[in-house]
Design an enzyme around this catalytic site. Structure first.
Site, PDB file in Angstrom:
ATOM      1  CD  GLU A   1      46.326  36.446  38.310  1.00 15.42           C
ATOM      2  OE1 GLU A   1      45.410  36.439  37.476  1.00 15.42           O
ATOM      3  OE2 GLU A   1      46.160  36.072  39.499  1.00 15.42           O
TER       4      GLU A   1
HETATM    5  C1  BMA Z   1      43.269  37.577  40.273  1.00 16.15           C
HETATM    6  C2  BMA Z   1      43.404  39.050  40.296  1.00 16.15           C
HETATM    7  C3  BMA Z   1      42.274  39.741  39.599  1.00 16.15           C
HETATM    8  C4  BMA Z   1      40.980  39.065  39.871  1.00 16.15           C
HETATM    9  C5  BMA Z   1      41.089  38.117  41.013  1.00 16.15           C
HETATM   10  C6  BMA Z   1      39.812  37.389  41.300  1.00 16.15           C
HETATM   11  O1  BMA Z   1      43.441  37.076  39.006  1.00 16.15           O
HETATM   12  O2  BMA Z   1      44.652  39.406  39.830  1.00 16.15           O
HETATM   13  O3  BMA Z   1      42.512  39.790  38.227  1.00 16.15           O
HETATM   14  O4  BMA Z   1      40.013  39.997  40.092  1.00 16.15           O
HETATM   15  O5  BMA Z   1      42.066  37.178  40.745  1.00 16.15           O
HETATM   16  O6  BMA Z   1      39.463  36.535  40.255  1.00 16.15           O
END
Ligand code: BMA
Length: 821
Positions: free
Chosen positions: A421
């Site tokens: 991300e």
């Molecule tokens: C995404 C993941 C984590 C996070 C999850 C829940 O962004 O990559 O960073 O824990 O969502 O929010």
């Protein structure tokens, strides 16, 4: 010769908030971490319980010094190295008062030449760690602050990001010698690196290329010898040469496949470095012969994204993996084995090792090789902008090169990915102003990392990040192009929002639920216990997590009446949300070629998206995922022109079967029916419209559709539980004591939807073999409960153990229960 230095360590506070808290040095475990040492010494209460995490915050603000003494006597080695495979994180290493060097990356191995520094007789080894929070803040100030999620600037330091706290993880940054540390003595030369790379030619000849790096203390003509599958080859490594490549061809190599696609043959590889007849150094590993590629190209739906193993497209059913314990040294091989078994039993074929965690230990990847679990490995970047300047850039290169070399032999490793991300963050999370032109990591994802993969592991695909769009200029999370993450559903929408997506590959999607009751009540002792009682809130890390859980129930299930109902309702809702997403994404095959659930595991007891909780217990959602991940699925779905049956044969065999689809009343009366004949090739699906008389309810509040095939049943409800005339559930329960537990038979007197036996309520060690079973009146289910304890009569017959969806609106009526014993 290698000798581990794991004995006799002590740890003491050397600066910061911990000063004066300890009477003197405490015993330390190596490998280990300071929190575990303090816990063992009774100097901190267990940070996983109640609100103890906050009370342990000083540990991350303390400089810690680890010390040991050891005896050493020279053998005939010309060189002595101190090899530390994991120091967490900013540290100075000294031997007998002489500084050997400084470290600032927990993801690297450090090797120090201690020849001459290590002395005959007693030696004193000291590793002084700087407080990780202070170190991260200082590095961030030096490099220039950059955007990140959560409280601390983890993006300035090469340390497990989630150890600084995450939206499922405690804020307990560790210090310590977290991986083995040893003395290695050697002469003439040693194998400094070994990379066995595998390819398979179109004629099925397996090709093993062993790339070896050599470090020398003297010039000598050496020989590199490699063997695999009964074949041996030797190549000369003339004096002065730092590297060599030995190639072995294996005709008709047995192919390694992901689970569900074939077997997992592994071949032992022995690599030796010889000086004449003397073996100077050797290295053993295993490989599997297979090819892996990413298929990505334009088509009428956008840009595809799929994994191909041995040329065969794999429909991915996966989980995201996070560190299995915030205190990493606790994750033993046995623990990995148990967790990976739970992943396999849920029907998965891929784990994505998420970029905010670690490169897991060899045990993890060895087990994945054996189990046929593909691994999608993120490089360790997550949800932040990362400086591209020194000293971080050099650390990133060194760490990535080491990880690539270490993991490259594993056939399970299918994909390298730039990180989690970060591309999305740059596109969408308002970084432009705070970055003000600073670097943010793009060079890592588009140059450094792909360059290292191309050089060191050329046979393996690489993508710059997840989510990621292969089309230049396209939003990284565009559903039509490449892998995406679906998070608006949990954060902002109802879980039926999954149905609005036509993704090409979902690398993350998830929905929260609380941990199992036994786990929860081991960790939280609030009186009274409530969703928002203080300990509960300390174990809910997500932004407005409880609000999202509550809103997620709306329209589906009633507002829970108390803690028991809240716990069951939110667990049930998590189960349904995941099943909704998975079934939808799988029904979209081949347009969508992967559904990777966020997340398999937890690193402590917490409300989270995991399906296996922090104590390793299966949440109801695990059972829902297992059902949705079955090889063969016959699902009733809403199509554009009406209800349809979607059948998916995601297995190596064709599927020829009759599906009986019936419209029945809640009382169990058959109102209409049709047989749908399936003639499915292996790995294919079909969509068949349902006849109008079956698909059209007389009374949508009192009818449902049931599809039966091969002993499996699936259901279609014309309306939500809240909007139908759901009967007050009645069942009879009988239990028979067996060798390892109980055989429980539950017979429904009324319609019973999503029945569950929450057996951890009876015995924290108990487990049940199925959950979330829907029964029509008169139908029975036999459940096997593993449990050593003798339970009282009727133990399985009532809430909070026996639950179902309809008891959230009306209590279960006990229609007679048999003895439990
Ligand atoms: C995404 C993941 C984590 C996070 C999850 C829940 O962004 O990559 O960073 O824990 O969502 O929010």
């Amino acid at each position: 010769m290698r000798r581990e230095l794991h004995q006799g360590w002590t740890v003491e506070a050397a600066g910061g908030e911990g000063m004066g808290r300890l009477d003197g040095p405490a015993l330390a475990a190596v490998p280990g971490c300071v929190h575990l040492d303090l816990l063992a010494a009774g100097l901190v209460p267990d940070p996983y319980l109640d609100q103890n995490e906050a009370a342990a915050a000083w540990v991350g603000r303390t400089d810690w010094t680890y010390t040991t003494t050891f005896d050493w006597h020279p053998s005939n080695g010309a060189r002595v190295d101190l090899v530390a495979e994991g120091l967490d994180t900013v540290a100075q290493v000294s031997l007998n008062g002489a500084v050997l060097g400084a470290t600032r990356n927990m993801h690297r191995t450090y090797r120090f030449d201690v020849t001459g520094t290590v002395l005959p007789g007693q030696n004193r080894l000291t590793i002084a760690f700087r407080a990780p929070l202070d170190a991260a803040e200082a590095a961030s100030a030096e490099l220039g602050r950059r955007p990140h999620v959560n409280a601390h600037p983890y993006n300035a330091l090469r340390k497990n990001a989630s150890s600084f706290g995450w939206d499922w993880g405690p804020d307990l940054p560790t210090s310590g010698i977290w991986r083995p540390i040893a003395l290695e003595e050697w002469s003439v030369a040693r194998l400094a690196s070994v990379r066995p790379l595998v390819d398979v030619r179109p004629d099925l000849t397996g090709v093993l290329q062993v790339h070896a790096g050599v470090e020398r203390t003297s010039s000598a003509d050496l020989v590199l010898r490699a063997s695999v599958a009964g074949r041996v080859t030797s190549v000369a490594v003339p004096a002065g040469e730092p590297a060599a490549v030995a190639t072995i061809e294996v005709p008709d190599a047995p192919l390694w496949w992901p689970r569900g696609y074939g077997a997992q043959p592994l071949a032992e590889v022995l690599v030796e470095l010889l000086d004449g007849d003397v073996v100077l150094d050797s290295h053993r590993t295993r490989v599997g012969f297979r090819t892996v590629a990413v298929e990505s190209g334009p088509d009428e739906h956008g840009t595809s994204f799929a994994l191909r193993v041995n040329g065969t497209r794999v429909l991915v059913r996966g989980f995201n993996w996070i560190p299995d314990d915030a205190f990493l040294p606790r994750v033993s091989r046995d623990r990995y084995a148990g967790r990976l078994r739970q992943a396999c039993d849920a029907g998965t074929n891929l784990l994505r090792v998420w970029g905010g965690g670690i490169y897991e230990s060899d045990d993890f990847y060895d087990l994945c090789d054996e189990l046929g679990l593909l691994v999608w490995q993120d490089f360790l970047f997550a949800c932040a902008a990362y400086p591209q300047e020194e000293p971080l850039a050099g650390e990133v290169r060194a760490e990535a090169a080491e990880a690539i070399a270490r993991l490259s032999p594993h056939p399970s490793l299918a994909l390298w990915c730039g990180g989690n991300e970060c591309l999305w963050g740059h596109a969408d999370w308002g970084w432009e102003a705070p970055l003000a032109g600073l670097t943010w990591g793009l060079g890592y994802y588009t140059q450094t990392l792909p360059g290292l993969v191309a050089e060191l592991d050329p046979g393996r695909p690489y993508i710059p990040g997840s989510p990621f769009s292969p089309v230049a200029g396209m939003h990284p999370n565009d559903p039509s192009h490449g892998p995406m993450h679906i998070w608006d559903v949990w954060n902002e929408r109802d879980y039926t929002g999954y149905l609005s997506y036509t993704p090409r590959f979902v690398a993350e999607f998830g929905f929260q639920g609380p941990p199992s009751w036994a786990t929860l009540t081991r960790a939280v002792h609030d009186e009274p216990l409530a969703p928002d009682s203080p300990g509960m809130l300390a174990h809910q890390k997500a932004d407005d997590g409880n609000g999202k859980l509550a809103r997620g129930l709306r329209g589906h299930l009633p507002d829970p009446a108390g803690m028991d109902d809240w716990h069951w309702a939110t667990q049930l809702n998590q189960s349904r949300a995941l099943a909704t997403g998975i079934e939808h994404f799988r029904a979209l095959a081949p347009i969508c070629s992967g559904a990777v659930v966020w997340q398999l595991n937890d690193c402590w007891p917490v409300s989270s998206w995991a399906v296996v909780d922090g104590d390793g217990r299966l949440k109801p959602a695990w059972y829902a995922v297992r059902r949705a991940f079955r090889d063969r699925l016959a699902m009733i779905r809403q199509g554009t022109a009406g209800l349809e049956l979607v059948a998916l044969a995601d297995s190596a065999q064709p599927w020829h079967a009759d599906v009986l689809v019936e419209r029945v009343s809640f009382e169990g009366a058959r109102l209409a029916g049709a047989v749908v004949r399936l003639e499915l090739d292996a790995r294919s699906s079909v969509t068949v419209p349902l006849p109008a008389d079956v698909a059209t309810p007389g009374d949508p509040k009192r009818e449902l559709l049931v599809a039966r095939v091969d002993g499996e049943t699936s259901f279609w409800w014309f309306a939500e539980d809240l909007d139908v005339a759901m009967p007050a559930p009645q069942c009879s329960v009988s239990a028979v004591r067996t060798e390892g537990g109980y055989d429980v038979t539950i017979t429904a007197r009324t319609l019973v939807k999503d029945l569950a036996l929450l057996v951890d309520r009876l015995d924290p060690a108990a487990e049940v073999d199925d959950m979330l079973v829907t029964l029509l009146p008169g139908e029975s289910v036999h459940l096997r409960v593993s449990c050593q304890r003798d339970l009282p009569t009727g133990a399985f017959a009532a809430a909070p153990v026996l639950r179902c969806a309809n008891d959230l609106t009306a209590p279960v009526t006990d229609a007679g229960s048999g003895p439990a014993g």
